[in-house]
Design a protein around this motif. Structure first.
Motif, PDB file in Angstrom:
ATOM      1  N   UNK A   1      37.158  94.334 -56.933  1.00 51.58           N
ATOM      2  CA  UNK A   1      36.982  96.037 -57.170  1.00 51.58           C
ATOM      3  C   UNK A   1      38.020  96.401 -57.896  1.00 51.58           C
ATOM      4  N   UNK A   2      38.849  97.349 -56.645  1.00 57.05           N
ATOM      5  CA  UNK A   2      39.984  98.278 -57.023  1.00 57.05           C
ATOM      6  C   UNK A   2      40.817  97.435 -57.876  1.00 57.05           C
ATOM      7  N   UNK A   3      41.281  96.595 -57.913  1.00 57.21           N
ATOM      8  CA  UNK A   3      42.135  95.546 -58.759  1.00 57.21           C
ATOM      9  C   UNK A   3      41.938  95.370 -59.859  1.00 57.21           C
ATOM     10  N   UNK A   4      40.168  95.592 -60.616  1.00 58.05           N
ATOM     11  CA  UNK A   4      40.366  95.836 -62.552  1.00 58.05           C
ATOM     12  C   UNK A   4      40.350  97.397 -63.024  1.00 58.05           C
ATOM     13  N   UNK A   5      41.433  97.320 -63.601  1.00 57.68           N
ATOM     14  CA  UNK A   5      41.833  97.749 -64.315  1.00 57.68           C
ATOM     15  C   UNK A   5      41.053  98.901 -64.968  1.00 57.68           C
TER      16      UNK A   5
END
Length: 224
Positions: free
Chosen positions: A150-154
């Motif tokens: 989720x955090x890696x989602x731009x």
């Protein structure tokens, strides 16, 4: 003699209002040298290394003693993970093949100065070492792999959203608007080796996010 005066580090702007971290790209100097000069680094011993390595695995080299970000990883990433680690300054060696590519992203990297064969660039999107996120932005995700994805989602905005493993205990009060407490503020009182103290004024129900990995022994106190 081992750690002499280094103008490269001494010329860094000294932001006394809030701590910051340095991200070394390439081999301008040895791993974790910043610690000897009273400075914090993204991959240094100041934060728990294993969890940081997992957090930045696709943006860094696989080294045993540090997290060494790659220039390609930094330039190509579309997410805010490095910003979340309070990486305010990038140290970039001119011997790196992607050295000149930083000039093509002025919206992310501001040139500060050159010392010898090394550039110092400011990360204009770096997040503070501690900041508030409105409670309305809480996302509860129990699985750690799903959290990281989720955090890696731009599209994930760490200034408006925060991922928690479980919902906060108790009920969250309704948001307030207006009044003397309408403006949120986080002021650093002190930052020591094993503790830090903040003066926090939340204008609305919020989550305080500290750029520090949770580790056994950490305890948080509110108003004593």
């Amino acid at each position: 003699d081992v750690f002499p005066s280094i103008e490269l580090l001494e010329r860094l702007p000294q932001n006394t209002q809030s701590p910051f971290r340095i991200a070394q790209l390439g081999k301008a100097y040895g791993a974790n040298f910043e610690l000897m000069y009273g400075l914090r680094s993204v991959g240094g011993y100041e934060i728990a290394l294993e969890r940081t390595k997992t957090f930045l695995a696709d943006l860094s080299r696989d080294e045993l003693d540090s997290v060494m970000l790659t220039t390609a990883g930094v330039l190509e990433t579309k997410d805010r993970r490095i910003d979340m680690l309070n990486a305010q300054y990038y140290i970039v060696s001119e011997w790196d093949p992607h050295y000149l590519d930083f000039r093509n992203q002025p919206d992310r990297f501001r040139y500060l100065f050159t010392f010898g064969d090394t550039d110092v660039r400011e990360n204009v999107k770096s997040l503070p070492a501690a900041f508030l996120v409105p409670a309305t932005g809480i996302e509860v995700i129990a699985d750690e792999t799903a959290q990281l994805n989720r955090v890696k989602d731009p599209a994930f905005d760490p200034e408006r959203r925060v991922v928690l493993a479980a919902a906060p205990a108790g009920s969250i009060p309704a948001s307030r608007t207006g009044g003397v407490n309408a403006v949120s503020r986080v002021e650093w009182i002190s930052s020591r080796t094993n503790s830090f103290e903040l003066n926090v004024n939340a204008g609305e129900p919020s989550i305080l996010v500290a750029s520090q990995i949770n580790y056994p022994g950490w305890k948080a106190y509110i108003d004593g």
